[in-house]
Design an enzyme around this catalytic site. Structure first.
Site, PDB file in Angstrom:
ATOM      1  N   HIS A  72      29.164  -8.410  -2.055  1.00 21.18           N
ATOM      2  CA  HIS A  72      27.773  -7.955  -1.991  1.00 21.18           C
ATOM      3  C   HIS A  72      27.593  -6.815  -0.987  1.00 21.18           C
ATOM      4  O   HIS A  72      26.757  -5.942  -1.198  1.00 21.18           O
ATOM      5  CB  HIS A  72      26.803  -9.115  -1.721  1.00 21.18           C
ATOM      6  CG  HIS A  72      26.897  -9.733  -0.377  1.00 21.18           C
ATOM      7  ND1 HIS A  72      27.901 -10.598  -0.025  1.00 21.18           N
ATOM      8  CD2 HIS A  72      26.091  -9.624   0.705  1.00 21.18           C
ATOM      9  CE1 HIS A  72      27.720 -11.004   1.210  1.00 21.18           C
ATOM     10  NE2 HIS A  72      26.628 -10.421   1.685  1.00 21.18           N
ATOM     11  N   ASN A 124       4.123 -13.050 -16.739  1.00 16.77           N
ATOM     12  CA  ASN A 124       2.810 -13.381 -17.270  1.00 16.77           C
ATOM     13  C   ASN A 124       1.717 -12.727 -16.420  1.00 16.77           C
ATOM     14  O   ASN A 124       1.871 -12.592 -15.204  1.00 16.77           O
ATOM     15  CB  ASN A 124       2.679 -14.918 -17.274  1.00 16.77           C
ATOM     16  CG  ASN A 124       1.269 -15.392 -17.477  1.00 16.77           C
ATOM     17  OD1 ASN A 124       0.511 -15.500 -16.524  1.00 16.77           O
ATOM     18  ND2 ASN A 124       0.932 -15.668 -18.713  1.00 16.77           N
ATOM     19  N   CYS A 157       4.298 -15.070 -23.829  1.00 15.77           N
ATOM     20  CA  CYS A 157       3.499 -16.296 -23.815  1.00 15.77           C
ATOM     21  C   CYS A 157       2.386 -16.274 -24.852  1.00 15.77           C
ATOM     22  O   CYS A 157       1.691 -17.263 -25.042  1.00 15.77           O
ATOM     23  CB  CYS A 157       2.921 -16.527 -22.424  1.00 15.77           C
ATOM     24  SG  CYS A 157       1.850 -15.195 -21.848  1.00 15.77           S
TER      25      CYS A 157
END
Length: 181
Positions: A72, A124, A157
């Protein structure tokens, strides 16, 4: 000299769009290294992004392939640009509060301060509008991240609203602007 883009993919239904983004970046001549969260692997396979990027996909912060490198840290140091697309509410929250419990967040936190950092939220509408998420987005911006705003669309959704991942062309334009400024 070829520019290196570090692409973070987090757990969102729009993670499948990372394949197109990776392919487009490679076609433009960039070196692309992909890092995925575990949740992202539920939406798109690492193999897909490995084939498109021509590089191994990093998944586990504890998996070190080379004994003389800390993966990393190495990825962070080599990056000319970090792009988190899609950026889920969960990953945004982890980064905003300095959690480094997976390969993506550990690498993002290890990026040198001069490395440009982009994030493209995808979630969402209610999750995006939640004051906690908005505070986390604000924190990332204050930490030097640039947001590529989500668009209004029919979401997975079933509702229509703001929260869909920005168009790949918009993300590519932003990348080009930053790398060729």
């Amino acid at each position: 000299m070829t520019k290196t883009i570090l692409l973070g993919v987090s757990g969102s239904i729009s993670a499948y769009k990372a394949a197109d983004l990776t392919s487009q970046l490679k076609k433009r001549g960039y070196t692309v290294h992909v890092i995925m969260t575990e949740a992202a692997t539920r939406f798109i396979t690492p193999l897909t992004l490995q084939v498109l990027s021509k590089n191994p996909v990093s998944l586990d912060v504890m998996e070190e392939k080379l004994a003389d490198q800390i993966n990393h840290i190495q990825l962070a140091q080599e990056a000319d640009l970090f792009v988190l697309a899609p950026a889920s509410a969960n990953t945004i929250a982890h980064l905003a509060h300095g959690f480094s419990n997976n390969m993506l967040t550990a690498t993002a936190l290890a990026l040198p301060s001069h490395t440009p950092k982009l994030f493209a939220p995808a979630m969402n509408t209610e999750m995006l509008n939640n004051p906690i998420t908005q505070d986390n987005i604000k924190r990332l911006k204050e930490a030097g991240f640039t947001e590529i705003s989500p668009k209004n669309s029919l979401l997975a959704c079933g509702i229509k609203g703001r929260g869909a991942l920005a168009d790949i062309d918009t993300i590519l334009e932003t990348i080009e602007e930053i790398l060729h400024a």
